[in-house]
Design an enzyme around this catalytic site. Structure first.
Site, PDB file in Angstrom:
ATOM      1  N   HIS A 119       0.855  -1.143  -0.149  1.00  0.00           N
ATOM      2  CA  HIS A 119      -0.394   0.331   0.074  1.00  0.00           C
ATOM      3  C   HIS A 119       0.998   1.325   0.106  1.00  0.00           C
ATOM      4  O   HIS A 119       0.486   2.731  -0.590  1.00  0.00           O
ATOM      5  CB  HIS A 119      -0.477  -0.435   1.305  1.00  0.00           C
ATOM      6  CG  HIS A 119      -2.054  -0.921   1.346  1.00  0.00           C
ATOM      7  ND1 HIS A 119      -2.404  -1.506   2.198  1.00  0.00           N
ATOM      8  CD2 HIS A 119      -2.889  -1.648   0.502  1.00  0.00           C
ATOM      9  CE1 HIS A 119      -3.722  -2.164   1.637  1.00  0.00           C
ATOM     10  NE2 HIS A 119      -3.742  -2.649   0.887  1.00  0.00           N
ATOM     11  N   PHE A 358      -1.240  -8.172   4.709  1.00  0.00           N
ATOM     12  CA  PHE A 358       0.313  -7.980   4.463  1.00  0.00           C
ATOM     13  C   PHE A 358       0.398  -6.474   3.859  1.00  0.00           C
ATOM     14  O   PHE A 358       1.047  -6.106   2.698  1.00  0.00           O
ATOM     15  CB  PHE A 358       1.102  -8.476   3.782  1.00  0.00           C
ATOM     16  CG  PHE A 358       1.043 -10.388   4.285  1.00  0.00           C
ATOM     17  CD1 PHE A 358       1.152 -10.517   5.951  1.00  0.00           C
ATOM     18  CD2 PHE A 358       0.522 -10.922   3.560  1.00  0.00           C
ATOM     19  CE1 PHE A 358       0.869 -11.927   6.382  1.00  0.00           C
ATOM     20  CE2 PHE A 358      -0.051 -12.448   3.660  1.00  0.00           C
ATOM     21  CZ  PHE A 358       0.849 -12.692   4.682  1.00  0.00           C
ATOM     22  N   CYS A 359      -0.184  -5.999   4.123  1.00  0.00           N
ATOM     23  CA  CYS A 359      -0.686  -3.827   3.537  1.00  0.00           C
ATOM     24  C   CYS A 359      -0.371  -4.261   2.136  1.00  0.00           C
ATOM     25  O   CYS A 359       0.073  -3.177   1.155  1.00  0.00           O
ATOM     26  CB  CYS A 359       0.809  -3.138   4.162  1.00  0.00           C
ATOM     27  SG  CYS A 359       0.252  -2.907   5.901  1.00  0.00           S
ATOM     28  N   ALA A 360      -0.386  -5.523   1.525  1.00  0.00           N
ATOM     29  CA  ALA A 360      -0.820  -5.923  -0.002  1.00  0.00           C
ATOM     30  C   ALA A 360      -1.932  -6.238  -0.669  1.00  0.00           C
ATOM     31  O   ALA A 360      -2.601  -7.890  -0.922  1.00  0.00           O
ATOM     32  CB  ALA A 360       0.323  -6.314  -0.652  1.00  0.00           C
TER      33      ALA A 360
END
Ligand code: PMP
Length: 405
Positions: A119, A358-360
């Site tokens: 992100h 995982f911020c993705a």
């Protein structure tokens, strides 16, 4: 690990298990934050009694700290192989560095990026072409080629890509992407948060225009990161923060300000001297290490981790089998909730892993879908300096026990 003399703090930390016993902690969460190198701790320990204000202090300690801060910048410059006229700005972390770059790009810049980004490299950009996550390094290059060929002339283009995925560890073909970007008159910015701790990055040789990374993933403490690269956009942009240190001259009337150029323009306020010195110590230690031996050790552990998990029938590994990958493996266990897997690994085996998206989020959801996983999130194990085969074997045995096989 063999082949290198680097060591990290915390390898002797013991944690309690649910049955009341204690066990040496197996940290398998390096992709989130890596433990501190001993060399870094030594340098920070020496500086703590001495630190004082930087830049405008006349006292001996102020001068010493100013010198150490600028020497830290020189270490980072050398570590990254930057060109002589590149700027190296100290930031808080990678997120901060990429937001600074997003703030500095000319207003009509079109940013081309991929769905596979963290992100931090997905959300800061204004005008974005977001390409689907590619299936191979070659298809990443051809997708960029097609996207750049479709752009109309007359506005700047920035290709913003990761150096290595924080979900799969897959290493991106940076030299080819940079050459492709430049062929179309575009620039390339690399989110090197995962790559920098594990591979030599040579900004000039690879032809990268900007690189961002974080200290806390590079075996140094939290609170410091770097944006390095071309000076022109950074020098033309409004200062990232307005305040002391970013100015050349401030007149008596409101708005009468001449801003500094170079790194100072975007480093207003008292800088994180200890953080910068710590990060530089990590850069120096890694630059002096036998990186080939280090990588060979990590590759062997990565294969052990990957193959050991892949042999468990209920485990699904996320990824597309790219040839070059860092020691990061994300997976699910059929029929078991992800949070249950990570919690049981902690409580019954003393292992630290991460779970989630995982911020993705878009990328991890796609990978879960491609893997046929029923769980909406995954577990991620990741390694680095200080990881041992015992840690890996303990994880595999733990997942096997949790999976009931
Ligand atoms: N990019 C990637 C590829 C990452 O793995 C991370 C951290 N998970 C970030 C960016 C953000 O780093 P930070 O939290 O240090 O800003």
């Amino acid at each position: 690990m063999s082949g290198n003399t680097l060591g990290v703090l915390g390898s002797d930390v013991k944690v309690g298990l649910a049955d009341g016993t204690k066990i040496a902690y197996a940290n398998l969460d390096y992709a989130a934050s890596a433990p501190c190198l001993r060399e870094v701790a030594d340098v920070v320990g020496e500086l703590l009694p001495l630190y004082a204000s930087v830049h405008r202090g006349a006292g001996a300690l102020s001068q010493l700290c100013t010198e150490k801060y600028e020497l830290a910048r020189a270490s980072v410059t050398a570590f990254l192989g930057c060109r002589a006229d590149d700027v190296v700005v100290f930031t808080r972390n990678t997120t901060d560095a990429l937001n600074l770059l997003a703030h500095a790009v000319p207003p009509d810049t079109v940013v081309v990026t991929f769905e596979g980004e963290h992100h931090a490299n997905l959300l800061p950009w204004n005008e974005v072409v977001r390409l689907p996550a590619p299936s191979s390094p070659e298809s990443a290059v051809s997708a960029v080629e097609t996207a750049l060929a479709a752009q109309t002339a007359g506005h700047p283009i920035l290709l913003a890509v990761t150096g290595a995925s924080n979900v799969t560890g897959e290493v991106w073909p940076l030299a080819d992407l940079a050459a492709t970007a430049h062929r179309f008159g575009a620039r390339i910015a690399v989110d090197a948060a995962q790559l920098a701790p594990h591979r030599r990055i040579d900004v000039a040789a690879l032809g990268l225009d900007y690189v961002a990374f974080s200290g806390h993933k590079l075996y140094a403490p939290f609170g410091v990161g770097v944006l390095a690269g071309r000076a022109d956009w950074l020098d033309r942009a409004r200062p990232y923060l307005a305040g002391g240190g970013a100015t050349a001259h401030v007149g008596d009337r409101p708005g009468d300000v001449d801003w500094a150029t170079g790194a100072a323009r975007h480093e207003a306020g008292s800088p994180n001297v200890i953080g910068a010195v710590a990060l530089a110590a990590a850069c120096d230690a890694l630059a002096a290490a036998d990186l080939e031996a280090l990588q060979a050790d990590e590759d062997a552990l990565t294969t052990r981790l990957h193959d050991g998990l892949a042999e468990i029938p209920a485990v699904r590994i996320l990824g597309r089998g790219w040839p070059d990958r860092l020691g990061i493996v994300s997976f699910t266990v059929d029929g078991i909730e992800t949070r249950t897997v990570s919690t049981r690994l902690a409580e019954e085996f003393g292992i630290g892993v991460r779970d989630g998206l995982f911020c993705a989020h878009p990328f991890t959801r796609r990978l879960l879908d491609q893997a046929g996983a029923t769980a909406p999130t995954a577990v991620r194990a990741s390694i680095g300096i200080g990881t041992t085969s015992e840690h890996i074997d303990r994880l595999i045995a733990g997942v096997r026990a949790i999976a009931g096989s």
